[in-house]
Design a protein around this motif. Structure first.
Motif, PDB file in Angstrom:
ATOM      1  N   TYR A 197      45.689  33.349  39.719  1.00  0.00           N
ATOM      2  CA  TYR A 197      44.342  33.657  39.243  1.00  0.00           C
ATOM      3  C   TYR A 197      43.349  33.497  40.391  1.00  0.00           C
ATOM      4  CZ  TYR A 197      39.831  32.739  36.979  1.00  0.00           C
ATOM      5  OH  TYR A 197      38.506  32.743  36.631  1.00  0.00           O
ATOM      6  N   LEU A 198      42.754  34.600  40.796  1.00  0.00           N
ATOM      7  CA  LEU A 198      41.730  34.607  41.827  1.00  0.00           C
ATOM      8  C   LEU A 198      40.484  35.266  41.238  1.00  0.00           C
ATOM      9  CD1 LEU A 198      43.852  35.700  44.940  1.00  0.00           C
ATOM     10  CD2 LEU A 198      43.056  33.390  44.370  1.00  0.00           C
ATOM     11  N   ALA A 219      32.438  42.566  41.508  1.00  0.00           N
ATOM     12  CA  ALA A 219      32.541  43.133  40.166  1.00  0.00           C
ATOM     13  C   ALA A 219      31.632  44.350  40.001  1.00  0.00           C
ATOM     14  CB  ALA A 219      32.189  42.078  39.129  1.00  0.00           C
ATOM     15  N   HIS A 220      30.399  44.276  40.516  1.00  0.00           N
ATOM     16  CA  HIS A 220      29.477  45.409  40.421  1.00  0.00           C
ATOM     17  C   HIS A 220      29.919  46.571  41.313  1.00  0.00           C
ATOM     18  CE1 HIS A 220      26.372  43.942  37.752  1.00  0.00           C
ATOM     19  NE2 HIS A 220      26.296  42.782  38.415  1.00  0.00           N
ATOM     20  N   ARG A 221      30.543  46.224  42.413  1.00  0.00           N
ATOM     21  CA  ARG A 221      30.998  47.280  43.322  1.00  0.00           C
ATOM     22  C   ARG A 221      32.177  48.045  42.735  1.00  0.00           C
ATOM     23  NH1 ARG A 221      30.692  44.399  47.609  1.00  0.00           N
ATOM     24  NH2 ARG A 221      32.851  43.635  47.583  1.00  0.00           N
ATOM     25  N   GLY A 222      32.955  47.363  41.910  1.00  0.00           N
ATOM     26  CA  GLY A 222      34.109  48.019  41.308  1.00  0.00           C
ATOM     27  C   GLY A 222      35.401  47.411  41.799  1.00  0.00           C
ATOM     28  N   THR A 223      36.318  47.238  40.915  1.00  0.00           N
ATOM     29  CA  THR A 223      37.618  46.649  41.244  1.00  0.00           C
ATOM     30  C   THR A 223      38.721  47.670  40.978  1.00  0.00           C
ATOM     31  OG1 THR A 223      37.801  45.749  39.001  1.00  0.00           O
ATOM     32  CG2 THR A 223      36.810  44.330  40.678  1.00  0.00           C
ATOM     33  N   PRO A 224      39.897  47.429  41.520  1.00  0.00           N
ATOM     34  CA  PRO A 224      41.021  48.343  41.253  1.00  0.00           C
ATOM     35  C   PRO A 224      41.344  48.413  39.763  1.00  0.00           C
ATOM     36  CG  PRO A 224      41.511  46.910  43.104  1.00  0.00           C
ATOM     37  CD  PRO A 224      40.246  46.392  42.494  1.00  0.00           C
ATOM     38  N   LEU A 225      41.971  49.506  39.370  1.00  0.00           N
ATOM     39  CA  LEU A 225      42.285  49.688  37.961  1.00  0.00           C
ATOM     40  C   LEU A 225      43.228  48.611  37.445  1.00  0.00           C
ATOM     41  CD1 LEU A 225      42.737  53.579  37.811  1.00  0.00           C
ATOM     42  CD2 LEU A 225      40.769  52.230  37.059  1.00  0.00           C
ATOM     43  N   ASP A 226      44.143  48.155  38.298  1.00  0.00           N
ATOM     44  CA  ASP A 226      45.084  47.131  37.843  1.00  0.00           C
ATOM     45  C   ASP A 226      44.481  45.734  37.907  1.00  0.00           C
ATOM     46  OD1 ASP A 226      44.922  47.047  40.572  1.00  0.00           O
ATOM     47  OD2 ASP A 226      47.084  46.820  40.915  1.00  0.00           O
ATOM     48  N   ARG A 227      43.221  45.636  38.358  1.00  0.00           N
ATOM     49  CA  ARG A 227      42.549  44.329  38.385  1.00  0.00           C
ATOM     50  C   ARG A 227      41.144  44.467  37.797  1.00  0.00           C
ATOM     51  NH1 ARG A 227      40.062  40.353  37.686  1.00  0.00           N
ATOM     52  NH2 ARG A 227      40.042  38.455  38.954  1.00  0.00           N
ATOM     53  N   PRO A 228      41.029  44.630  36.467  1.00  0.00           N
ATOM     54  CA  PRO A 228      39.703  44.721  35.868  1.00  0.00           C
ATOM     55  C   PRO A 228      39.002  43.370  35.875  1.00  0.00           C
ATOM     56  CG  PRO A 228      41.381  44.652  34.175  1.00  0.00           C
ATOM     57  CD  PRO A 228      42.111  44.719  35.487  1.00  0.00           C
ATOM     58  N   VAL A 229      37.684  43.432  35.776  1.00  0.00           N
ATOM     59  CA  VAL A 229      36.888  42.208  35.686  1.00  0.00           C
ATOM     60  C   VAL A 229      37.027  41.666  34.267  1.00  0.00           C
ATOM     61  CG1 VAL A 229      34.595  41.208  35.911  1.00  0.00           C
ATOM     62  CG2 VAL A 229      35.282  43.114  37.402  1.00  0.00           C
ATOM     63  N   ARG A 230      37.485  40.420  34.147  1.00  0.00           N
ATOM     64  CA  ARG A 230      37.758  39.827  32.832  1.00  0.00           C
ATOM     65  C   ARG A 230      36.506  39.077  32.382  1.00  0.00           C
ATOM     66  NH1 ARG A 230      43.159  39.648  31.439  1.00  0.00           N
ATOM     67  NH2 ARG A 230      42.907  37.707  30.232  1.00  0.00           N
ATOM     68  N   VAL A 231      35.884  39.631  31.336  1.00  0.00           N
ATOM     69  CA  VAL A 231      34.636  39.073  30.797  1.00  0.00           C
ATOM     70  C   VAL A 231      34.943  38.449  29.442  1.00  0.00           C
ATOM     71  CG1 VAL A 231      32.282  39.600  30.024  1.00  0.00           C
ATOM     72  CG2 VAL A 231      33.240  40.783  32.022  1.00  0.00           C
ATOM     73  N   TYR A 232      34.388  37.235  29.237  1.00  0.00           N
ATOM     74  CA  TYR A 232      34.629  36.507  27.999  1.00  0.00           C
ATOM     75  C   TYR A 232      33.316  36.390  27.217  1.00  0.00           C
ATOM     76  CZ  TYR A 232      35.814  32.644  24.833  1.00  0.00           C
ATOM     77  OH  TYR A 232      36.023  31.845  23.728  1.00  0.00           O
ATOM     78  N   ALA A 233      33.376  36.671  25.896  1.00  0.00           N
ATOM     79  CA  ALA A 233      32.237  36.497  24.997  1.00  0.00           C
ATOM     80  C   ALA A 233      32.741  35.801  23.743  1.00  0.00           C
ATOM     81  CB  ALA A 233      31.613  37.849  24.649  1.00  0.00           C
ATOM     82  N   ASP A 234      32.018  34.778  23.294  1.00  0.00           N
ATOM     83  CA  ASP A 234      32.479  34.041  22.118  1.00  0.00           C
ATOM     84  C   ASP A 234      31.398  34.017  21.043  1.00  0.00           C
ATOM     85  OD1 ASP A 234      30.657  32.417  23.291  1.00  0.00           O
ATOM     86  OD2 ASP A 234      31.968  30.683  23.539  1.00  0.00           O
ATOM     87  N   ALA A 254      40.578  28.994  33.253  1.00  0.00           N
ATOM     88  CA  ALA A 254      41.721  29.330  34.105  1.00  0.00           C
ATOM     89  C   ALA A 254      42.869  29.891  33.283  1.00  0.00           C
ATOM     90  CB  ALA A 254      42.163  28.084  34.871  1.00  0.00           C
ATOM     91  N   LYS A 255      43.103  29.349  32.076  1.00  0.00           N
ATOM     92  CA  LYS A 255      44.205  29.814  31.255  1.00  0.00           C
ATOM     93  C   LYS A 255      44.046  31.302  30.894  1.00  0.00           C
ATOM     94  CE  LYS A 255      46.287  29.136  26.690  1.00  0.00           C
ATOM     95  NZ  LYS A 255      46.252  28.341  25.429  1.00  0.00           N
ATOM     96  N   HIS A 256      42.829  31.704  30.596  1.00  0.00           N
ATOM     97  CA  HIS A 256      42.596  33.094  30.199  1.00  0.00           C
ATOM     98  C   HIS A 256      42.088  33.948  31.356  1.00  0.00           C
ATOM     99  CE1 HIS A 256      43.350  32.413  25.889  1.00  0.00           C
ATOM    100  NE2 HIS A 256      42.731  31.238  26.053  1.00  0.00           N
ATOM    101  N   ARG A 257      42.103  33.350  32.582  1.00  0.00           N
ATOM    102  CA  ARG A 257      41.792  34.108  33.799  1.00  0.00           C
ATOM    103  C   ARG A 257      40.432  34.801  33.675  1.00  0.00           C
ATOM    104  NH1 ARG A 257      46.836  34.631  36.270  1.00  0.00           N
ATOM    105  NH2 ARG A 257      46.215  36.467  37.476  1.00  0.00           N
ATOM    106  N   ILE A 258      39.432  34.016  33.281  1.00  0.00           N
ATOM    107  CA  ILE A 258      38.101  34.568  33.001  1.00  0.00           C
ATOM    108  C   ILE A 258      37.276  34.585  34.280  1.00  0.00           C
ATOM    109  CG2 ILE A 258      35.956  34.161  31.706  1.00  0.00           C
ATOM    110  CD1 ILE A 258      37.712  32.877  29.524  1.00  0.00           C
ATOM    111  N   ASP A 259      36.635  35.760  34.522  1.00  0.00           N
ATOM    112  CA  ASP A 259      35.758  35.885  35.696  1.00  0.00           C
ATOM    113  C   ASP A 259      34.303  35.575  35.348  1.00  0.00           C
ATOM    114  OD1 ASP A 259      37.767  36.789  37.528  1.00  0.00           O
ATOM    115  OD2 ASP A 259      37.751  38.727  36.484  1.00  0.00           O
TER     116      ASP A 259
END
Length: 380
Positions: free
Chosen positions: A56-57, A64-79, A156-161
């Motif tokens: 997990y990096l 994130a705003h610049r754009g990430t590779p398709l296989d590495r999307p930005v993981r956003v969490y909302a609860d 870290a468990k859910h690899r949240i950015d």
């Protein structure tokens, strides 16, 4: 997370703007092309997915705003609680999904135990709320039994950015802001709440109009026991329902009566207008025929003149010559007077003679005529 706030509920509401998909005032929203989304199943639950093996990096906000590779999307969490899931919830999740060009949205839903402990009783139970969120089109993954306060281990468990929520301080569980440590770590991505719609607003409507909804469900077959309505209130609601039906019938009759009276008035006005037009026409025709200058008056005057002309004698012209001035009539002298008549003999001829001192006027007809008339006139 929909935590309890010490301030008034209205202060937490924000207006809709371009950030949550609404066009601003003065702008005209363009029509979107027709397309069919590939979503055919609800979002999966996190505990049913295979665990990730890659390290997990976390990505930075700039990356994130610049754009990430398709296989590495930005993981956003909302609860949140997401009780009585409504359009305000869906719009908040849509904002979180649109934070970055390539976003994987994870939504955490708190359990009944945590919610009842920190916020209050819910209308829907936790399973109903899990299922409602999983069917939202913007959600990629659902975390059941989400924690009230986010810990580094959970992130870290859910690899949240990043964590998406409205940026108003959320005081709960003995903290002035449960998202303060997320904001300090640079992982907070603010969104805005939709004004005019919330779970509390919906419950307020139901409580305010409790009698209306109780009668509504009684009409649809629910029993008084299921609605927790007493026997007296049940009879009262039924009576009110009958009274309302009578009132509605009276209103319907009044409306129909108004429509009938309106139609009668319209027809009466139309008939009066037609009668006035016909009466004007009749009066005009009557005056043209029998008025002082009408056709009948002219006809009578003309007939009277002709009658007077027919019965009155004709007068000789004043300039006609006298008897003495007239040219003498042609005469015919009898043979015994020794005179011969002229070659041109008139059918009527006359002559005067002096016999024994008397003047005799003789008028006779030529023998060739069919009729003779001899008149003797003796004048002194």
């Amino acid at each position: 997370m929909e935590a309890h706030s010490s301030g008034p509920q209205q202060s937490r509401k924000r207006r809709r703007d371009a950030s949550n998909g609404e066009a601003e005032d003065g702008e005209t929203a363009g029509k979107a092309p027709r397309c069919t989304m590939g979503l055919r199943s609800p979002a999966p639950f996190a505990d049913e997915l295979r665990p990730a093996t890659a390290p997990y990096l976390r990505v930075t906000m700039e990356e994130a705003h610049r754009g990430t590779p398709l296989d590495r999307p930005v993981r956003v969490y909302a609860d949140g609680i997401f009780d009585l899931f409504h359009s305000g919830h869906a719009r908040a999740l849509m904002q979180a999904k649109r934070l970055f060009p390539n976003t994987h949205l994870i939504v955490g839903v708190c359990s009944d135990d945590l919610t009842h402990k920190f916020k209050g009783f819910t209308v829907m139970n936790e399973d109903e709320r899990y299922d409602a969120v999983s069917h939202c089109r913007y959600v990629d993954e659902v975390v059941r039994n989400a924690p009230w306060t986010l810990t580094p281990e959970f992130l870290a468990k859910h690899r949240i950015d990043f964590v998406a929520h409205d940026d108003i301080p959320y005081s709960s569980a003995g903290s002035d802001d449960v998202y303060k440590h997320i904001k300090d770590a640079g992982m907070f991505a603010p969104t805005q709440r939709t004004e005019g719609i919330s779970t509390s607003d919906i419950i307020t409507r139901i409580v305010r109009d409790y009698d209306v909804y109780a009668r509504r469900n009684l009409q649809r077959g629910y029993t008084a026991k299921e609605l927790n309505v007493s026997f007296i209130n049940e009879k009262k609601y039924h009576l009110q329902e009958r009274v309302d039906k009578v009132k509605q019938k009276v209103r319907d009759v009044e409306e129909r009566s108004k429509e009938f009276v309106q139609k009668v008035e319209e027809k009466s006005i139309d008939l009066i207008q037609k009668w006035e037009e016909k009466s004007r026409e009749f009066i005009g025709n009557f005056l043209q025929m029998f008025g002082p200058e009408g056709a009948l008056t002219h006809m009578l005057k003309e007939g009277k003149g002709r009658m007077l002309q027919a019965i009155s004698p004709r007068q000789s012209p004043s300039s006609s010559p006298t008897r003495e001035e007239r040219s003498p009539s042609p005469t015919f002298r009898l043979p015994f007077f020794g005179k011969t008549p002229p070659s041109s003999i008139s059918p009527h001829y006359s002559d005067t003679h002096n016999i024994n001192g008397d003047t005799v006027h003789i008028s006779t007809v030529h023998p060739t005529c069919q009729k003779s008339d001899v008149s003797d006139h003796f004048c002194s």
